[in-house]
Design a protein around this motif. Sequence first.
Motif, PDB file in Angstrom:
ATOM      1  N   SER A   1      35.730  22.339  27.777  1.00 15.15           N
ATOM      2  CA  SER A   1      37.147  22.705  27.876  1.00 15.15           C
ATOM      3  C   SER A   1      37.395  23.667  29.028  1.00 15.15           C
ATOM      4  N   THR A   2      36.524  24.674  29.138  1.00 14.58           N
ATOM      5  CA  THR A   2      36.697  25.676  30.184  1.00 14.58           C
ATOM      6  C   THR A   2      36.533  25.056  31.561  1.00 14.58           C
ATOM      7  N   ARG A   3      35.539  24.198  31.716  1.00  7.53           N
ATOM      8  CA  ARG A   3      35.316  23.558  33.022  1.00  7.53           C
ATOM      9  C   ARG A   3      36.487  22.663  33.399  1.00  7.53           C
ATOM     10  N   SER A   4      36.965  21.869  32.463  1.00 10.25           N
ATOM     11  CA  SER A   4      38.102  20.985  32.754  1.00 10.25           C
ATOM     12  C   SER A   4      39.325  21.797  33.174  1.00 10.25           C
TER      13      SER A   4
ATOM     14  N   ARG B   1      41.729  33.978  44.575  1.00  8.51           N
ATOM     15  CA  ARG B   1      42.264  34.412  43.279  1.00  8.51           C
ATOM     16  C   ARG B   1      41.796  33.539  42.119  1.00  8.51           C
ATOM     17  N   GLN B   2      40.909  32.616  42.385  1.00  7.04           N
ATOM     18  CA  GLN B   2      40.486  31.678  41.346  1.00  7.04           C
ATOM     19  C   GLN B   2      39.775  32.364  40.186  1.00  7.04           C
ATOM     20  N   VAL B   3      38.962  33.359  40.470  1.00  4.95           N
ATOM     21  CA  VAL B   3      38.255  34.063  39.391  1.00  4.95           C
ATOM     22  C   VAL B   3      39.261  34.758  38.487  1.00  4.95           C
ATOM     23  N   LEU B   4      40.288  35.347  39.084  1.00  8.83           N
ATOM     24  CA  LEU B   4      41.324  36.019  38.291  1.00  8.83           C
ATOM     25  C   LEU B   4      42.132  35.024  37.452  1.00  8.83           C
ATOM     26  N   ALA B   5      42.232  33.805  37.905  1.00  8.20           N
ATOM     27  CA  ALA B   5      42.963  32.788  37.153  1.00  8.20           C
ATOM     28  C   ALA B   5      42.112  32.168  36.061  1.00  8.20           C
ATOM     29  N   VAL B   6      40.804  32.037  36.310  1.00  7.17           N
ATOM     30  CA  VAL B   6      39.931  31.344  35.363  1.00  7.17           C
ATOM     31  C   VAL B   6      39.457  32.265  34.229  1.00  7.17           C
TER      32      VAL B   6
ATOM     33  N   PHE C   1      41.322  22.197  36.998  1.00  6.41           N
ATOM     34  CA  PHE C   1      42.755  22.021  37.204  1.00  6.41           C
ATOM     35  C   PHE C   1      43.359  23.280  37.814  1.00  6.41           C
ATOM     36  N   MET C   2      42.988  24.441  37.275  1.00  4.94           N
ATOM     37  CA  MET C   2      43.550  25.702  37.770  1.00  4.94           C
ATOM     38  C   MET C   2      43.123  25.989  39.208  1.00  4.94           C
ATOM     39  N   SER C   3      41.921  25.585  39.570  1.00  6.60           N
ATOM     40  CA  SER C   3      41.452  25.842  40.935  1.00  6.60           C
ATOM     41  C   SER C   3      42.257  25.058  41.965  1.00  6.60           C
TER      42      SER C   3
ATOM     43  N   ARG D   1      37.288  15.715  37.595  1.00  2.00           N
ATOM     44  CA  ARG D   1      36.782  15.590  38.960  1.00  2.00           C
ATOM     45  C   ARG D   1      37.041  16.901  39.675  1.00  2.00           C
ATOM     46  N   VAL D   2      36.185  17.214  40.635  1.00  2.00           N
ATOM     47  CA  VAL D   2      36.329  18.473  41.357  1.00  2.00           C
ATOM     48  C   VAL D   2      37.652  18.520  42.109  1.00  2.00           C
ATOM     49  N   SER D   3      37.987  17.483  42.833  1.00  2.00           N
ATOM     50  CA  SER D   3      39.248  17.448  43.567  1.00  2.00           C
ATOM     51  C   SER D   3      39.677  16.001  43.697  1.00  2.00           C
ATOM     52  N   SER D   4      40.888  15.733  43.312  1.00  2.00           N
ATOM     53  CA  SER D   4      41.360  14.364  43.357  1.00  2.00           C
ATOM     54  C   SER D   4      42.876  14.349  43.452  1.00  2.00           C
TER      55      SER D   4
END
Length: 191
Positions: free
Chosen positions: A154-157, A170-175, A161-163, A44-47
């Motif tokens: 896998s990458t999307r899941s 900084r999300q792009v740097l983390a993903v 979580f990382m987002s 889920r996008v946010s939960s």
Amino acid sequence: MEANIGGSIDTGLNSLTLNEPIRETILRDLRGIAIKLKFVLLPRVSSEDTLRELRNWDLWGPLILCMVLAVTLAQGALEGESGDTFSVVFALVWAGSSIVTLNAKLLNGKISFFQSLCVLGYCLFPLVLGALVCLAIPPFLARCLVIALCFAWSTRSSALFMSEVVKEERQVLAVYPVLLFYLAISWLILS
């Protein structure tokens, strides 16, 4: 300040598990693994459930998934190379997860080291399924399609979580390292 001699001490834990039978412990851990796999299969996008489950980390599921992936790829290896294949897959999964985790921590992510290892390990599940399917599918093009789908899953899941734990700027740097990590594993599955 009073001492309650002979009384019980409230440790804040819901229940102590030191005296529970081994069967109950194993079943409880398997239920926990199933719940985490459900979050990976249906991200889920946010939960709030996702964040709560993220805080409740374990390494049994990632270890089992890593072992299944390593054994699966070792089965498909050339004769005499299965031990090396197993070792490379096992080391890549844990070293890669550690590097991605270190990156998230350096980006001031609000996640502990073991929580991140847990998330990255559970998000291997689609790639493990893809590796098992690839044992039965001989055409290379079909295997590429299966692994591409599993890689994206896998990458999307993992990115979702990382987002939740890294600031938006900084999300792009983390993903990006997450993407490279799963890409390397996908490449191993195809080779």
